[in-house]
Design a protein around this motif. Structure first.
Motif, PDB file in Angstrom:
ATOM      1  N   GLY A   1       3.533 -45.643  38.756  1.00 46.81           N
ATOM      2  CA  GLY A   1       3.310 -44.560  39.708  1.00 46.81           C
ATOM      3  C   GLY A   1       4.550 -43.338  39.517  1.00 46.81           C
ATOM      4  N   ILE A   2       4.486 -42.479  40.073  1.00 46.34           N
ATOM      5  CA  ILE A   2       5.528 -41.333  40.235  1.00 46.34           C
ATOM      6  C   ILE A   2       6.140 -41.329  41.730  1.00 46.34           C
ATOM      7  CG2 ILE A   2       4.440 -40.162  38.415  1.00 46.34           C
ATOM      8  CD1 ILE A   2       3.269 -38.238  40.548  1.00 46.34           C
ATOM      9  N   GLY A   3       7.078 -40.744  41.913  1.00 48.26           N
ATOM     10  CA  GLY A   3       7.895 -40.633  43.170  1.00 48.26           C
ATOM     11  C   GLY A   3       8.968 -39.744  43.195  1.00 48.26           C
ATOM     12  N   TRP A   4       9.775 -39.635  44.241  1.00 48.70           N
ATOM     13  CA  TRP A   4      11.019 -38.866  44.676  1.00 48.70           C
ATOM     14  C   TRP A   4      11.757 -39.709  45.577  1.00 48.70           C
ATOM     15  CZ3 TRP A   4      12.548 -34.032  43.290  1.00 48.70           C
ATOM     16  CH2 TRP A   4      13.781 -33.447  43.822  1.00 48.70           C
ATOM     17  N   GLY A   5      13.124 -39.690  45.052  1.00 49.80           N
ATOM     18  CA  GLY A   5      14.119 -40.345  45.964  1.00 49.80           C
ATOM     19  C   GLY A   5      14.672 -41.487  45.322  1.00 49.80           C
ATOM     20  N   HIS A   6      15.874 -42.143  45.985  1.00 52.76           N
ATOM     21  CA  HIS A   6      16.574 -43.223  45.540  1.00 52.76           C
ATOM     22  C   HIS A   6      17.543 -42.983  44.235  1.00 52.76           C
ATOM     23  CE1 HIS A   6      13.863 -45.581  48.195  1.00 52.76           C
ATOM     24  NE2 HIS A   6      12.870 -45.534  47.294  1.00 52.76           N
ATOM     25  N   LYS A   7      17.728 -41.636  43.963  1.00 58.68           N
ATOM     26  CA  LYS A   7      18.754 -41.407  42.832  1.00 58.68           C
ATOM     27  C   LYS A   7      20.105 -41.681  43.176  1.00 58.68           C
ATOM     28  CE  LYS A   7      19.741 -37.850  39.628  1.00 58.68           C
ATOM     29  NZ  LYS A   7      19.578 -38.593  38.158  1.00 58.68           N
ATOM     30  N   MET A   8      21.071 -42.398  42.274  1.00 57.35           N
ATOM     31  CA  MET A   8      22.348 -42.492  42.597  1.00 57.35           C
ATOM     32  C   MET A   8      23.239 -41.296  42.891  1.00 57.35           C
ATOM     33  SD  MET A   8      24.944 -44.144  40.084  1.00 57.35           S
ATOM     34  CE  MET A   8      25.413 -46.085  40.447  1.00 57.35           C
ATOM     35  N   GLY A   9      24.116 -41.371  43.590  1.00 57.98           N
ATOM     36  CA  GLY A   9      24.974 -40.109  44.192  1.00 57.98           C
ATOM     37  C   GLY A   9      24.391 -39.472  45.431  1.00 57.98           C
ATOM     38  N   ASN A  10      23.379 -39.626  45.853  1.00 58.80           N
ATOM     39  CA  ASN A  10      22.786 -38.978  46.888  1.00 58.80           C
ATOM     40  C   ASN A  10      23.143 -39.774  48.176  1.00 58.80           C
ATOM     41  OD1 ASN A  10      21.636 -36.985  45.201  1.00 58.80           O
ATOM     42  ND2 ASN A  10      19.691 -38.136  45.281  1.00 58.80           N
ATOM     43  N   SER A  11      24.605 -39.819  48.513  1.00 60.21           N
ATOM     44  CA  SER A  11      24.904 -40.488  49.670  1.00 60.21           C
ATOM     45  C   SER A  11      24.209 -39.960  51.134  1.00 60.21           C
ATOM     46  CB  SER A  11      26.324 -40.544  49.685  1.00 60.21           C
ATOM     47  OG  SER A  11      26.762 -39.295  49.861  1.00 60.21           O
ATOM     48  N   GLY A  12      24.354 -40.876  52.056  1.00 59.83           N
ATOM     49  CA  GLY A  12      23.742 -40.398  53.329  1.00 59.83           C
ATOM     50  C   GLY A  12      22.220 -40.599  53.573  1.00 59.83           C
ATOM     51  N   TRP A  13      21.488 -39.729  54.197  1.00 60.32           N
ATOM     52  CA  TRP A  13      20.112 -39.943  54.465  1.00 60.32           C
ATOM     53  C   TRP A  13      19.254 -39.299  53.325  1.00 60.32           C
ATOM     54  CZ3 TRP A  13      18.201 -43.380  57.918  1.00 60.32           C
ATOM     55  CH2 TRP A  13      18.906 -43.667  58.960  1.00 60.32           C
ATOM     56  N   GLY A  14      17.970 -39.738  53.073  1.00 60.67           N
ATOM     57  CA  GLY A  14      17.423 -39.131  52.000  1.00 60.67           C
ATOM     58  C   GLY A  14      15.960 -39.256  52.322  1.00 60.67           C
ATOM     59  N   PHE A  15      15.139 -38.446  51.684  1.00 58.62           N
ATOM     60  CA  PHE A  15      13.722 -38.415  51.608  1.00 58.62           C
ATOM     61  C   PHE A  15      13.177 -39.369  50.642  1.00 58.62           C
ATOM     62  CE2 PHE A  15       9.563 -36.564  50.372  1.00 58.62           C
ATOM     63  CZ  PHE A  15       8.618 -36.791  51.371  1.00 58.62           C
ATOM     64  N   VAL A  16      12.142 -40.157  50.538  1.00 59.20           N
ATOM     65  CA  VAL A  16      11.576 -40.896  49.656  1.00 59.20           C
ATOM     66  C   VAL A  16       9.857 -40.566  49.775  1.00 59.20           C
ATOM     67  CG1 VAL A  16      13.359 -42.375  49.454  1.00 59.20           C
ATOM     68  CG2 VAL A  16      11.667 -43.000  50.917  1.00 59.20           C
ATOM     69  N   ALA A  17       9.458 -40.710  48.786  1.00 61.94           N
ATOM     70  CA  ALA A  17       7.772 -40.767  48.437  1.00 61.94           C
ATOM     71  C   ALA A  17       7.296 -41.261  47.410  1.00 61.94           C
ATOM     72  CB  ALA A  17       7.417 -39.208  48.417  1.00 61.94           C
ATOM     73  N   ASP A  18       6.268 -41.914  47.445  1.00 63.53           N
ATOM     74  CA  ASP A  18       5.538 -42.541  46.213  1.00 63.53           C
ATOM     75  C   ASP A  18       4.139 -42.277  46.017  1.00 63.53           C
ATOM     76  OD1 ASP A  18       7.481 -44.656  44.504  1.00 63.53           O
ATOM     77  OD2 ASP A  18       8.208 -44.645  46.728  1.00 63.53           O
ATOM     78  N   LEU A  19       3.547 -42.254  44.922  1.00 62.87           N
ATOM     79  CA  LEU A  19       2.199 -42.160  44.592  1.00 62.87           C
ATOM     80  C   LEU A  19       2.012 -43.033  43.300  1.00 62.87           C
ATOM     81  CD1 LEU A  19      -0.805 -40.888  44.778  1.00 62.87           C
ATOM     82  CD2 LEU A  19      -0.083 -39.044  43.462  1.00 62.87           C
ATOM     83  N   GLY A  20       1.243 -44.225  43.559  1.00 64.19           N
ATOM     84  CA  GLY A  20       0.993 -44.941  42.277  1.00 64.19           C
ATOM     85  C   GLY A  20      -0.070 -45.974  42.853  1.00 64.19           C
ATOM     86  N   ALA A  21      -0.395 -46.849  41.738  1.00 62.53           N
ATOM     87  CA  ALA A  21      -1.310 -47.892  42.115  1.00 62.53           C
ATOM     88  C   ALA A  21      -0.825 -49.167  41.642  1.00 62.53           C
ATOM     89  CB  ALA A  21      -2.656 -47.518  41.526  1.00 62.53           C
ATOM     90  N   SER A  22      -1.561 -50.199  42.140  1.00 64.67           N
ATOM     91  CA  SER A  22      -1.446 -51.911  41.529  1.00 64.67           C
ATOM     92  C   SER A  22      -2.890 -51.966  40.976  1.00 64.67           C
ATOM     93  CB  SER A  22      -1.108 -52.526  42.684  1.00 64.67           C
ATOM     94  OG  SER A  22       0.055 -52.571  43.562  1.00 64.67           O
ATOM     95  N   ILE A  23      -2.894 -52.225  39.659  1.00 64.38           N
ATOM     96  CA  ILE A  23      -3.836 -52.228  38.926  1.00 64.38           C
ATOM     97  C   ILE A  23      -4.398 -53.700  38.852  1.00 64.38           C
ATOM     98  CG2 ILE A  23      -5.015 -51.716  36.677  1.00 64.38           C
ATOM     99  CD1 ILE A  23      -2.552 -49.458  36.258  1.00 64.38           C
ATOM    100  N   GLY A  24      -5.727 -53.678  39.044  1.00 61.54           N
ATOM    101  CA  GLY A  24      -6.468 -55.113  39.080  1.00 61.54           C
ATOM    102  C   GLY A  24      -7.765 -54.933  39.713  1.00 61.54           C
TER     103      GLY A  24
END
Length: 216
Positions: free
Chosen positions: A144-167
């Motif tokens: 998948g692809i996404g946004w957020g969880h990068k090191m150094g961004n202390s405090g509150w953050g926004f996260v988003a994910d778009l992907g798939a478990s394949i099976g």
């Protein structure tokens, strides 16, 4: 303890271990595959490891299709273990594995109305049942692809994910009650194959979620 339960325990232990690290980032999200809680552990400016638990619990639905009463039961729980690779700012590529407990059970109840199985319509009684079980693989790769969880961004953050478990899901069917002695194996095989052909078009469980995180 069942295999899936052991995997969930292992994932929970991973979450607890990550949480002890100074840069650990707890997060919560909602969407598909449900309500989600997790921990992210940045390793560098470009790589983050994550583990999360997601669920929609169990959903029941009843209805009538072509005069036949039916009951559907859907259950979905998921544990995810991921690695994020940041390619531009907070944008990332994600790969990993998901441990799934996802299935759909459909039961048609006889009430005197004929039910078609394969190419034949069979009379039914209140004691008759036609059951179809659809189950997604217990372990699947995730991309998948996404946004957020990068090191150094202390405090509150926004996260988003778009992907798939394949099976690809598996399908099994059975009949219960007096109907069991009436339905031919050829009709059962044909009905099962028709369900498999339909379910076979679904080869992934999607993820589309948004949420918040807090990095210490």
């Amino acid at each position: 303890m069942q295999p899936f339960s052991r995997l969930c325990v292992a994932a929970a232990a991973t979450l607890a271990l990550c949480a002890t690290a100074s840069a650990a980032e707890p997060y919560a999200a909602i969407g598909a595959p449900g309500v989600m809680l997790g921990i992210a552990q940045p390793l560098s400016d470009t790589v983050t490891l994550r583990a999360d638990l997601a669920t929609i619990g169990t959903r029941d639905k009843t209805g009538t299709q072509q005069g036949i009463d039916y009951k559907g039961n859907y259950k979905s729980n998921r544990t995810g273990l991921f690695a994020d690779w940041f390619v531009s700012g907070g944008f990332r590529l994600t790969g990993g594995v998901t441990l799934n407990d996802t299935k759909f059970d459909l039961t048609a109840f006889g009430d005197g109305t004929p039910i078609k199985i394969g190419n034949t319509s069979y009379p039914t009684t209140p004691a008759d049942r036609f059951v179809a079980n659809i189950k997604f693989p217990s372990t699947t790769p995730y991309i998948g692809i996404g946004w957020g969880h990068k090191m150094g961004n202390s405090g509150w953050g926004f996260v988003a994910d778009l992907g798939a478990s394949i099976g690809k899901a598996t399908v099994t069917t059975r009949v219960e009650g007096p109907l069991l002695s009436q339905v031919s194996q050829a009709d059962m095989d044909r009905e099962t194959q028709e369900l498999r052909d339909g379910v076979g078009k679904v080869r992934a469980l999607p993820q589309l979620s948004i949420g918040v995180s807090y990095q210490f």
